[in-house]
Design a protein around this motif. Sequence first.
Motif, PDB file in Angstrom:
ATOM      1  N   HIS A  86       0.899  -1.302  -0.164  1.00 56.48           N
ATOM      2  CA  HIS A  86      -0.253   0.043  -0.038  1.00 56.48           C
ATOM      3  C   HIS A  86       0.807   1.370   0.100  1.00 56.48           C
ATOM      4  O   HIS A  86       1.758   1.221   0.799  1.00 56.48           O
ATOM      5  N   GLN A  90      -0.441   6.598   7.278  1.00 57.14           N
ATOM      6  CA  GLN A  90      -1.141   7.059   8.421  1.00 57.14           C
ATOM      7  C   GLN A  90      -0.834   8.432   8.575  1.00 57.14           C
ATOM      8  O   GLN A  90       0.041   9.107   8.109  1.00 57.14           O
ATOM      9  N   ASP A 119       6.041   1.694   6.511  1.00 53.72           N
ATOM     10  CA  ASP A 119       4.691   1.194   6.537  1.00 53.72           C
ATOM     11  C   ASP A 119       4.091   2.125   5.553  1.00 53.72           C
ATOM     12  O   ASP A 119       3.296   3.023   5.747  1.00 53.72           O
ATOM     13  N   GLU A 152      -4.936   1.102   2.426  1.00 55.01           N
ATOM     14  CA  GLU A 152      -5.141   0.098   3.469  1.00 55.01           C
ATOM     15  C   GLU A 152      -5.158   0.815   4.827  1.00 55.01           C
ATOM     16  O   GLU A 152      -5.859   0.256   5.628  1.00 55.01           O
ATOM     17  N   GLU A 153      -4.596   1.753   5.170  1.00 58.05           N
ATOM     18  CA  GLU A 153      -4.751   2.471   6.367  1.00 58.05           C
ATOM     19  C   GLU A 153      -6.225   2.855   6.729  1.00 58.05           C
ATOM     20  O   GLU A 153      -6.429   3.549   7.668  1.00 58.05           O
ATOM     21  N   HIS A 426       3.086   4.341  12.414  1.00 59.59           N
ATOM     22  CA  HIS A 426       1.805   4.968  13.084  1.00 59.59           C
ATOM     23  C   HIS A 426       2.123   6.019  13.985  1.00 59.59           C
ATOM     24  O   HIS A 426       1.243   6.749  14.560  1.00 59.59           O
TER      25      HIS A 426
HETATM   26 MN    MN Z   1      -0.316   0.711   8.844  1.00 63.30          MN
END
Ligand code: MN
Length: 456
Positions: A86, A90, A119, A152-153, A426
Amino acid sequence: MSVINEYLNQHQERFINELLELLRIPSVSADSKYSQDVIRTAEKVKEFLQEAGADNVELLQTEGFPVVYGEKIIDPALPTVIVYGHYDVQPPDPINLWDSPPFEPVIKDGNIYARGAADDKGQFFMHVKAFELMNRTNTLSCNVKFMIEGEEEVGSENLGTFLEKNKERYQGDVILISDTSLIANDVPSLTVGLRGLSYVEVEVTGPNIDLHSGVYGGAVANPVNVLCTMIASLHDENRKITIPGFYDDVIEVSAADRAKMAETPFSLEEYKRDLNIDDVMGESGYSTIERASIRPTLDVNGIWGGYIGEGAKTVLPSKAFAKISMRLVPGQDPDKITELFARHFKSIAPASVKVEVRPHHGGKPVVTPTDTNEYKAAAMAMNTTFGKEPIPARGGGSIPIVALFEEVLGLKSVLMGFGLDSDAIHSPNEKYGIFNYLKGIETIPHFFHNYAELKK
Ligand code: MN
Ligand code: BES
Ligand code: MN
Protein backbone atom coordinates in the motif's frame (compact mmCIF):
# COMPACT_ATOMS: atom_id res chain seq x y z
CA MET A 1 23.21 -15.55 -7.25
CA SER A 2 26.01 -13.01 -6.99
CA VAL A 3 24.40 -11.13 -9.85
CA ILE A 4 21.86 -9.92 -7.26
CA ASN A 5 24.48 -8.47 -4.96
CA GLU A 6 26.42 -6.98 -7.83
CA TYR A 7 23.37 -5.13 -9.18
CA LEU A 8 22.38 -4.13 -5.66
CA ASN A 9 25.81 -2.69 -4.89
CA GLN A 10 25.87 -0.78 -8.12
CA HIS A 11 22.42 0.75 -7.76
CA GLN A 12 21.78 1.00 -4.05
CA GLU A 13 22.30 4.73 -3.84
CA ARG A 14 19.69 5.34 -6.52
CA PHE A 15 17.36 2.80 -4.88
CA ILE A 16 17.53 4.85 -1.68
CA ASN A 17 17.07 8.19 -3.43
CA GLU A 18 14.04 6.93 -5.32
CA LEU A 19 12.42 5.80 -2.09
CA LEU A 20 13.07 9.26 -0.61
CA GLU A 21 11.22 10.77 -3.57
CA LEU A 22 8.21 8.62 -2.81
CA LEU A 23 8.34 9.51 0.87
CA ARG A 24 8.15 13.23 0.07
CA ILE A 25 4.55 12.94 -1.15
CA PRO A 26 2.13 12.99 1.82
CA SER A 27 -0.25 10.19 0.83
CA VAL A 28 -2.46 10.30 3.93
CA SER A 29 -5.60 8.38 2.97
CA ALA A 30 -7.57 9.24 6.13
CA ASP A 31 -7.60 13.00 5.60
CA SER A 32 -9.34 14.47 2.54
CA LYS A 33 -7.04 17.48 2.50
CA TYR A 34 -4.33 15.13 1.18
CA SER A 35 -6.49 13.56 -1.58
CA GLN A 36 -4.52 15.11 -4.42
CA ASP A 37 -1.26 13.95 -2.85
CA VAL A 38 -2.57 10.40 -2.54
CA ILE A 39 -3.34 10.38 -6.26
CA ARG A 40 0.02 11.97 -7.05
CA THR A 41 1.67 9.15 -5.15
CA ALA A 42 -0.22 6.55 -7.19
CA GLU A 43 1.02 8.26 -10.35
CA LYS A 44 4.57 8.30 -9.05
CA VAL A 45 4.39 4.57 -8.25
CA LYS A 46 3.08 3.99 -11.75
CA GLU A 47 6.10 5.81 -13.22
CA PHE A 48 8.50 3.82 -11.07
CA LEU A 49 6.91 0.54 -12.18
CA GLN A 50 7.18 1.57 -15.80
CA GLU A 51 10.82 2.56 -15.39
CA ALA A 52 11.51 -0.78 -13.71
CA GLY A 53 10.26 -2.48 -16.85
CA ALA A 54 6.74 -3.60 -15.99
CA ASP A 55 4.17 -3.95 -18.78
CA ASN A 56 0.57 -2.71 -18.95
CA VAL A 57 1.13 -0.34 -16.08
CA GLU A 58 -2.00 1.59 -15.20
CA LEU A 59 -4.05 3.07 -12.41
CA LEU A 60 -7.10 0.91 -11.85
CA GLN A 61 -10.01 2.87 -10.47
CA THR A 62 -11.88 1.80 -7.35
CA GLU A 63 -14.67 3.53 -5.44
CA GLY A 64 -11.83 5.26 -3.60
CA PHE A 65 -8.15 5.72 -4.37
CA PRO A 66 -6.71 3.85 -7.36
CA VAL A 67 -4.77 0.60 -7.36
CA VAL A 68 -1.47 0.67 -9.25
CA TYR A 69 -1.22 -2.25 -11.64
CA GLY A 70 1.72 -3.56 -13.60
CA GLU A 71 2.84 -6.97 -14.78
CA LYS A 72 5.54 -8.98 -16.44
CA ILE A 73 4.37 -12.21 -17.98
CA ILE A 74 7.52 -13.95 -19.16
CA ASP A 75 5.99 -17.38 -19.69
CA PRO A 76 2.39 -18.40 -18.98
CA ALA A 77 3.66 -21.83 -17.93
CA LEU A 78 5.60 -20.31 -15.03
CA PRO A 79 4.01 -19.49 -11.67
CA THR A 80 2.69 -15.98 -11.12
CA VAL A 81 3.52 -14.01 -7.99
CA ILE A 82 1.13 -11.21 -7.07
CA VAL A 83 2.84 -8.49 -5.08
CA TYR A 84 0.53 -6.57 -2.75
CA GLY A 85 1.44 -3.38 -0.89
CA HIS A 86 0.00 0.00 0.00
CA TYR A 87 1.19 3.47 -0.97
CA ASP A 88 -1.06 5.29 1.51
CA VAL A 89 0.19 6.22 4.97
CA GLN A 90 -1.20 7.10 8.38
CA PRO A 91 -1.64 10.74 9.39
CA PRO A 92 1.62 12.19 10.75
CA ASP A 93 0.04 13.59 13.92
CA PRO A 94 1.16 14.61 16.49
CA ILE A 95 3.48 16.60 14.24
CA ASN A 96 5.26 18.48 17.03
CA LEU A 97 6.74 15.21 18.32
CA TRP A 98 8.69 14.59 15.11
CA ASP A 99 12.42 15.44 15.21
CA SER A 100 12.26 16.26 11.49
CA PRO A 101 9.24 16.95 9.26
CA PRO A 102 7.37 13.69 8.44
CA PHE A 103 7.40 14.25 4.68
CA GLU A 104 10.97 15.51 4.42
CA PRO A 105 12.85 12.24 4.78
CA VAL A 106 16.27 12.33 6.45
CA ILE A 107 18.86 9.60 6.83
CA LYS A 108 20.35 9.33 10.30
CA ASP A 109 22.37 6.48 11.82
CA GLY A 110 21.47 4.10 9.02
CA ASN A 111 17.75 4.79 9.16
CA ILE A 112 15.39 6.66 6.88
CA TYR A 113 13.04 8.81 8.96
CA ALA A 114 9.67 9.69 7.36
CA ARG A 115 6.00 8.80 7.58
CA GLY A 116 5.55 5.66 5.50
CA ALA A 117 9.26 4.75 5.59
CA ALA A 118 8.48 1.25 6.90
CA ASP A 119 4.69 1.21 6.52
CA ASP A 120 4.54 0.57 3.69
CA LYS A 121 6.36 2.65 1.08
CA GLY A 122 9.82 1.43 2.02
CA GLN A 123 8.58 -2.14 2.04
CA PHE A 124 6.52 -2.33 -1.14
CA PHE A 125 9.17 -0.33 -2.98
CA MET A 126 11.66 -3.14 -2.25
CA HIS A 127 9.51 -5.24 -4.58
CA VAL A 128 9.59 -2.61 -7.32
CA LYS A 129 13.37 -2.48 -7.05
CA ALA A 130 13.79 -6.26 -6.76
CA PHE A 131 11.65 -6.55 -9.87
CA GLU A 132 13.85 -4.01 -11.67
CA LEU A 133 16.89 -6.01 -10.61
CA MET A 134 15.49 -9.35 -11.82
CA ASN A 135 14.19 -7.82 -15.02
CA ARG A 136 17.43 -6.07 -15.93
CA THR A 137 19.64 -9.01 -15.06
CA ASN A 138 17.37 -11.49 -16.84
CA THR A 139 16.89 -13.50 -13.69
CA LEU A 140 13.12 -13.20 -13.38
CA SER A 141 11.91 -16.75 -12.75
CA CYS A 142 8.17 -16.18 -12.23
CA ASN A 143 5.53 -13.97 -13.79
CA VAL A 144 4.69 -11.02 -11.61
CA LYS A 145 1.64 -8.80 -11.13
CA PHE A 146 1.47 -5.77 -8.85
CA MET A 147 -1.42 -4.59 -6.71
CA ILE A 148 -0.33 -1.49 -4.85
CA GLU A 149 -3.36 0.06 -3.19
CA GLY A 150 -4.07 3.41 -1.55
CA GLU A 151 -6.62 2.67 1.15
CA GLU A 152 -5.05 0.09 3.46
CA GLU A 153 -4.72 2.52 6.34
CA VAL A 154 -8.44 3.27 6.19
CA GLY A 155 -9.50 -0.37 6.08
CA SER A 156 -9.32 -1.28 2.35
CA GLU A 157 -13.09 -0.97 2.21
CA ASN A 158 -13.31 -0.66 -1.57
CA LEU A 159 -10.77 -3.34 -2.31
CA GLY A 160 -13.15 -6.29 -1.84
CA THR A 161 -15.40 -5.07 -4.64
CA PHE A 162 -12.30 -4.26 -6.69
CA LEU A 163 -11.03 -7.82 -6.26
CA GLU A 164 -14.36 -9.29 -7.37
CA LYS A 165 -14.30 -7.11 -10.47
CA ASN A 166 -10.66 -7.86 -11.26
CA LYS A 167 -10.61 -11.59 -10.52
CA GLU A 168 -9.51 -12.47 -14.03
CA ARG A 169 -6.70 -9.95 -14.12
CA TYR A 170 -5.38 -11.22 -10.80
CA GLN A 171 -5.18 -14.89 -11.69
CA GLY A 172 -1.98 -16.12 -10.10
CA ASP A 173 -0.41 -18.56 -7.67
CA VAL A 174 0.51 -16.67 -4.54
CA ILE A 175 0.34 -13.24 -2.91
CA LEU A 176 3.63 -11.83 -1.65
CA ILE A 177 3.45 -9.03 0.92
CA SER A 178 6.08 -7.06 2.80
CA ASP A 179 4.10 -5.08 5.37
CA THR A 180 5.04 -6.73 8.68
CA SER A 181 8.12 -6.96 10.89
CA LEU A 182 11.09 -9.16 11.70
CA ILE A 183 11.73 -10.16 15.31
CA ALA A 184 15.13 -8.47 15.00
CA ASN A 185 17.73 -7.87 12.31
CA ASP A 186 19.65 -10.91 13.55
CA VAL A 187 16.47 -12.92 14.30
CA PRO A 188 14.68 -13.24 10.95
CA SER A 189 11.03 -14.25 11.06
CA LEU A 190 8.08 -14.80 8.78
CA THR A 191 4.64 -13.62 9.86
CA VAL A 192 2.17 -16.51 9.90
CA GLY A 193 -0.91 -14.75 11.20
CA LEU A 194 -2.60 -11.39 11.43
CA ARG A 195 -5.30 -10.27 13.81
CA GLY A 196 -8.66 -9.16 12.53
CA LEU A 197 -10.30 -5.91 13.48
CA SER A 198 -13.61 -4.45 14.53
CA TYR A 199 -13.57 -0.66 14.86
CA VAL A 200 -16.39 1.45 16.27
CA GLU A 201 -17.04 5.01 17.29
CA VAL A 202 -19.35 5.67 20.23
CA GLU A 203 -21.26 8.81 21.10
CA VAL A 204 -22.76 9.37 24.53
CA THR A 205 -25.25 12.22 24.89
CA GLY A 206 -26.45 13.69 28.15
CA PRO A 207 -28.22 17.06 28.35
CA ASN A 208 -29.02 18.86 25.10
CA ILE A 209 -26.40 21.60 25.69
CA ASP A 210 -23.20 22.07 27.68
CA LEU A 211 -24.24 23.13 31.19
CA HIS A 212 -22.69 25.08 34.06
CA SER A 213 -21.00 22.36 36.12
CA GLY A 214 -21.81 24.17 39.35
CA VAL A 215 -25.44 24.81 38.67
CA TYR A 216 -26.19 21.32 37.27
CA GLY A 217 -23.18 19.22 38.34
CA GLY A 218 -24.11 16.31 40.59
CA ALA A 219 -27.72 16.25 39.43
CA VAL A 220 -27.43 15.58 35.70
CA ALA A 221 -25.41 12.78 34.05
CA ASN A 222 -22.02 13.91 32.79
CA PRO A 223 -21.49 11.99 29.50
CA VAL A 224 -17.70 12.07 29.88
CA ASN A 225 -17.92 10.55 33.38
CA VAL A 226 -20.44 8.01 32.15
CA LEU A 227 -18.39 7.07 29.09
CA CYS A 228 -15.32 6.51 31.28
CA THR A 229 -17.28 4.24 33.62
CA MET A 230 -18.71 2.30 30.70
CA ILE A 231 -15.32 1.87 29.06
CA ALA A 232 -13.72 0.84 32.35
CA SER A 233 -16.30 -1.90 32.74
CA LEU A 234 -15.31 -3.50 29.42
CA HIS A 235 -12.39 -5.28 31.14
CA ASP A 236 -12.57 -7.32 34.34
CA GLU A 237 -9.88 -7.64 37.01
CA ASN A 238 -8.07 -10.26 34.91
CA ARG A 239 -8.09 -7.94 31.90
CA LYS A 240 -10.61 -10.18 30.15
CA ILE A 241 -13.14 -8.44 27.94
CA THR A 242 -16.59 -8.49 29.54
CA ILE A 243 -18.76 -8.30 26.41
CA PRO A 244 -21.00 -11.40 26.57
CA GLY A 245 -20.08 -13.86 23.82
CA PHE A 246 -16.84 -12.04 22.93
CA TYR A 247 -14.65 -15.14 23.35
CA ASP A 248 -17.21 -17.71 22.17
CA ASP A 249 -15.70 -18.34 18.74
CA VAL A 250 -12.03 -17.94 19.65
CA ILE A 251 -10.01 -20.91 18.46
CA GLU A 252 -7.59 -21.54 21.32
CA VAL A 253 -3.96 -22.07 20.37
CA SER A 254 -2.73 -25.54 21.38
CA ALA A 255 -0.39 -26.03 24.33
CA ALA A 256 2.24 -27.34 21.92
CA ASP A 257 2.05 -24.20 19.77
CA ARG A 258 2.18 -22.01 22.85
CA ALA A 259 5.26 -23.86 24.06
CA LYS A 260 6.88 -23.18 20.71
CA MET A 261 5.94 -19.49 20.91
CA ALA A 262 7.58 -19.33 24.34
CA GLU A 263 10.89 -20.20 22.66
CA THR A 264 10.78 -17.02 20.56
CA PRO A 265 13.66 -14.80 21.64
CA PHE A 266 12.15 -11.98 23.68
CA SER A 267 13.39 -9.80 26.51
CA LEU A 268 10.68 -8.28 28.68
CA GLU A 269 13.29 -5.98 30.23
CA GLU A 270 14.29 -4.59 26.85
CA TYR A 271 10.65 -4.29 25.82
CA LYS A 272 9.85 -2.21 28.89
CA ARG A 273 13.00 -0.13 28.50
CA ASP A 274 12.21 0.65 24.85
CA LEU A 275 8.73 1.87 25.78
CA ASN A 276 9.84 3.57 29.01
CA ILE A 277 7.27 1.68 31.07
CA ASP A 278 7.82 0.13 34.50
CA ASP A 279 5.49 -2.75 33.87
CA VAL A 280 3.34 -4.34 31.20
CA MET A 281 -0.38 -5.02 31.50
CA GLY A 282 -2.66 -7.55 29.88
CA GLU A 283 -4.85 -10.60 30.10
CA SER A 284 -3.74 -12.86 32.93
CA GLY A 285 -2.48 -16.28 32.00
CA TYR A 286 -0.79 -15.10 28.81
CA SER A 287 2.73 -13.90 28.00
CA THR A 288 3.44 -10.53 26.44
CA ILE A 289 4.04 -12.10 23.02
CA GLU A 290 0.75 -14.00 23.32
CA ARG A 291 -1.19 -10.95 24.45
CA ALA A 292 0.05 -9.06 21.42
CA SER A 293 -0.62 -11.73 18.82
CA ILE A 294 -2.88 -14.70 19.61
CA ARG A 295 -5.34 -13.00 22.00
CA PRO A 296 -8.17 -10.63 21.14
CA THR A 297 -8.10 -7.11 22.61
CA LEU A 298 -10.19 -4.01 23.13
CA ASP A 299 -8.54 -0.58 23.12
CA VAL A 300 -9.70 2.99 23.19
CA ASN A 301 -7.87 4.78 20.36
CA GLY A 302 -9.16 8.23 21.16
CA ILE A 303 -11.56 9.83 23.59
CA TRP A 304 -12.91 13.35 23.72
CA GLY A 305 -15.65 15.64 24.90
CA GLY A 306 -16.09 18.81 26.92
CA TYR A 307 -13.59 21.63 27.22
CA ILE A 308 -10.00 20.87 26.20
CA GLY A 309 -8.78 24.41 25.46
CA GLU A 310 -6.35 26.44 27.51
CA GLY A 311 -7.11 27.08 31.15
CA ALA A 312 -10.16 25.84 33.00
CA LYS A 313 -13.76 26.14 31.93
CA THR A 314 -16.37 24.80 34.32
CA VAL A 315 -18.69 22.88 32.10
CA LEU A 316 -20.77 19.74 32.18
CA PRO A 317 -20.50 18.58 28.58
CA SER A 318 -23.46 17.56 26.51
CA LYS A 319 -21.57 14.83 24.64
CA ALA A 320 -18.64 12.45 24.89
CA PHE A 321 -17.04 10.32 22.18
CA ALA A 322 -14.57 7.49 21.83
CA LYS A 323 -13.04 5.44 19.05
CA ILE A 324 -12.61 1.82 20.05
CA SER A 325 -10.78 -0.98 18.26
CA MET A 326 -11.04 -4.68 18.92
CA ARG A 327 -8.30 -6.92 17.55
CA LEU A 328 -9.65 -10.33 16.68
CA VAL A 329 -8.16 -13.79 16.41
CA PRO A 330 -9.05 -16.82 14.29
CA GLY A 331 -12.65 -17.91 14.76
CA GLN A 332 -13.95 -14.43 15.54
CA ASP A 333 -16.03 -12.65 12.94
CA PRO A 334 -15.71 -8.84 12.79
CA ASP A 335 -19.39 -8.20 11.99
CA LYS A 336 -20.55 -10.45 14.79
CA ILE A 337 -18.16 -8.83 17.27
CA THR A 338 -19.30 -5.35 16.23
CA GLU A 339 -22.88 -6.45 16.83
CA LEU A 340 -22.04 -7.94 20.24
CA PHE A 341 -20.21 -4.77 21.19
CA ALA A 342 -23.08 -2.49 20.14
CA ARG A 343 -25.68 -4.52 21.97
CA HIS A 344 -23.62 -4.73 25.15
CA PHE A 345 -22.52 -1.10 25.11
CA LYS A 346 -26.09 0.12 24.81
CA SER A 347 -27.21 -2.27 27.53
CA ILE A 348 -24.76 -0.89 30.10
CA ALA A 349 -25.70 2.75 29.52
CA PRO A 350 -27.62 4.37 32.39
CA ALA A 351 -31.02 5.82 31.51
CA SER A 352 -29.59 9.30 31.99
CA VAL A 353 -27.70 9.18 28.66
CA LYS A 354 -28.33 8.14 25.07
CA VAL A 355 -25.74 5.99 23.29
CA GLU A 356 -24.95 5.62 19.62
CA VAL A 357 -22.50 3.08 18.20
CA ARG A 358 -21.21 3.65 14.70
CA PRO A 359 -19.23 0.83 13.06
CA HIS A 360 -16.16 1.70 11.00
CA HIS A 361 -14.05 -0.68 8.96
CA GLY A 362 -13.23 -4.23 9.96
CA GLY A 363 -11.18 -7.14 8.77
CA LYS A 364 -10.94 -10.86 9.33
CA PRO A 365 -8.03 -12.54 11.09
CA VAL A 366 -5.76 -14.89 9.17
CA VAL A 367 -3.29 -17.66 9.85
CA THR A 368 -1.00 -18.94 7.13
CA PRO A 369 0.30 -22.51 6.98
CA THR A 370 4.02 -23.27 7.06
CA ASP A 371 3.95 -26.50 5.06
CA THR A 372 3.40 -24.84 1.68
CA ASN A 373 5.68 -24.14 -1.26
CA GLU A 374 5.34 -20.40 -0.72
CA TYR A 375 6.31 -20.58 2.96
CA LYS A 376 9.26 -22.82 2.15
CA ALA A 377 10.38 -20.53 -0.67
CA ALA A 378 10.31 -17.54 1.68
CA ALA A 379 12.02 -19.39 4.54
CA MET A 380 14.79 -20.61 2.24
CA ALA A 381 15.23 -17.12 0.80
CA MET A 382 15.67 -15.61 4.26
CA ASN A 383 17.94 -18.42 5.30
CA THR A 384 20.17 -17.57 2.34
CA THR A 385 20.33 -13.83 2.95
CA PHE A 386 20.28 -13.75 6.77
CA GLY A 387 22.26 -16.97 7.24
CA LYS A 388 19.59 -18.21 9.64
CA GLU A 389 16.30 -20.05 9.43
CA PRO A 390 13.44 -17.58 10.01
CA ILE A 391 11.09 -18.18 12.95
CA PRO A 392 7.37 -18.38 12.14
CA ALA A 393 5.62 -15.71 14.25
CA ARG A 394 2.00 -14.59 14.57
CA GLY A 395 1.63 -10.84 14.09
CA GLY A 396 -0.62 -8.56 16.10
CA GLY A 397 -1.53 -6.06 13.40
CA SER A 398 -4.12 -6.35 10.66
CA ILE A 399 -4.08 -6.22 6.87
CA PRO A 400 -7.77 -6.42 6.03
CA ILE A 401 -7.44 -7.62 2.45
CA VAL A 402 -5.43 -10.75 3.21
CA ALA A 403 -8.48 -12.81 4.24
CA LEU A 404 -10.22 -11.72 1.03
CA PHE A 405 -7.30 -12.86 -1.13
CA GLU A 406 -8.12 -16.33 0.08
CA GLU A 407 -11.92 -15.94 -0.19
CA VAL A 408 -12.08 -14.19 -3.56
CA LEU A 409 -8.95 -15.33 -5.38
CA GLY A 410 -8.38 -18.60 -3.52
CA LEU A 411 -4.77 -17.55 -2.91
CA LYS A 412 -2.54 -17.84 0.12
CA SER A 413 -0.34 -14.96 1.19
CA VAL A 414 3.29 -14.92 2.23
CA LEU A 415 3.93 -12.24 4.84
CA MET A 416 7.63 -11.57 4.35
CA GLY A 417 8.12 -8.24 6.07
CA PHE A 418 11.45 -6.60 6.84
CA GLY A 419 10.45 -3.87 9.31
CA LEU A 420 11.08 -3.87 13.05
CA ASP A 421 8.52 -3.30 15.80
CA SER A 422 10.75 -0.40 16.86
CA ASP A 423 10.25 1.34 13.50
CA ALA A 424 7.51 3.44 15.10
CA ILE A 425 4.94 2.85 12.37
CA HIS A 426 1.86 5.05 12.92
CA SER A 427 3.93 7.01 15.50
CA PRO A 428 6.14 10.11 15.37
CA ASN A 429 9.64 9.54 13.93
CA GLU A 430 8.71 6.48 11.88
CA LYS A 431 11.84 4.99 10.38
CA TYR A 432 13.08 2.16 8.19
CA GLY A 433 16.59 0.77 8.35
CA ILE A 434 18.65 0.97 5.19
CA PHE A 435 19.91 -2.49 6.17
CA ASN A 436 16.29 -3.71 6.12
CA TYR A 437 15.49 -2.01 2.83
CA LEU A 438 18.50 -3.50 1.06
CA LYS A 439 18.09 -6.89 2.74
CA GLY A 440 14.55 -7.01 1.43
CA ILE A 441 15.62 -6.20 -2.11
CA GLU A 442 18.27 -8.89 -1.83
CA THR A 443 15.90 -11.53 -0.42
CA ILE A 444 12.96 -11.11 -2.82
CA PRO A 445 14.75 -12.48 -5.92
CA HIS A 446 15.66 -15.58 -3.90
CA PHE A 447 11.98 -16.04 -3.10
CA PHE A 448 11.10 -15.89 -6.80
CA HIS A 449 13.86 -18.33 -7.65
CA ASN A 450 12.92 -20.81 -4.90
CA TYR A 451 9.22 -20.57 -5.62
CA ALA A 452 9.71 -21.33 -9.32
CA GLU A 453 11.90 -24.31 -8.42
CA LEU A 454 9.45 -25.70 -5.84
CA LYS A 455 6.52 -25.34 -8.23
CA LYS A 456 8.23 -27.30 -10.99
MN1 MN B 1 -0.26 0.79 8.86
N1 BES C 1 1.37 -2.84 8.10
C1 BES C 1 0.35 -2.67 9.05
C2 BES C 1 -0.06 -3.95 9.73
C3 BES C 1 1.00 -4.64 10.52
C4 BES C 1 2.05 -3.97 11.10
C5 BES C 1 0.90 -5.98 10.70
C6 BES C 1 3.00 -4.64 11.84
C7 BES C 1 1.83 -6.68 11.45
C8 BES C 1 2.90 -5.99 12.01
C9 BES C 1 -0.86 -2.07 8.35
O1 BES C 1 -0.53 -1.00 7.51
C10 BES C 1 -1.80 -1.49 9.37
O2 BES C 1 -1.43 -0.58 10.05
N2 BES C 1 -3.01 -1.99 9.40
C11 BES C 1 -4.02 -1.41 10.19
C12 BES C 1 -5.32 -1.86 9.62
C13 BES C 1 -6.46 -0.96 9.85
C14 BES C 1 -6.22 0.47 9.53
C15 BES C 1 -7.68 -1.47 9.14
C16 BES C 1 -3.87 -1.83 11.62
O3 BES C 1 -3.38 -2.94 11.91
O4 BES C 1 -4.22 -1.04 12.49
MN1 MN D 1 1.07 -1.44 6.33
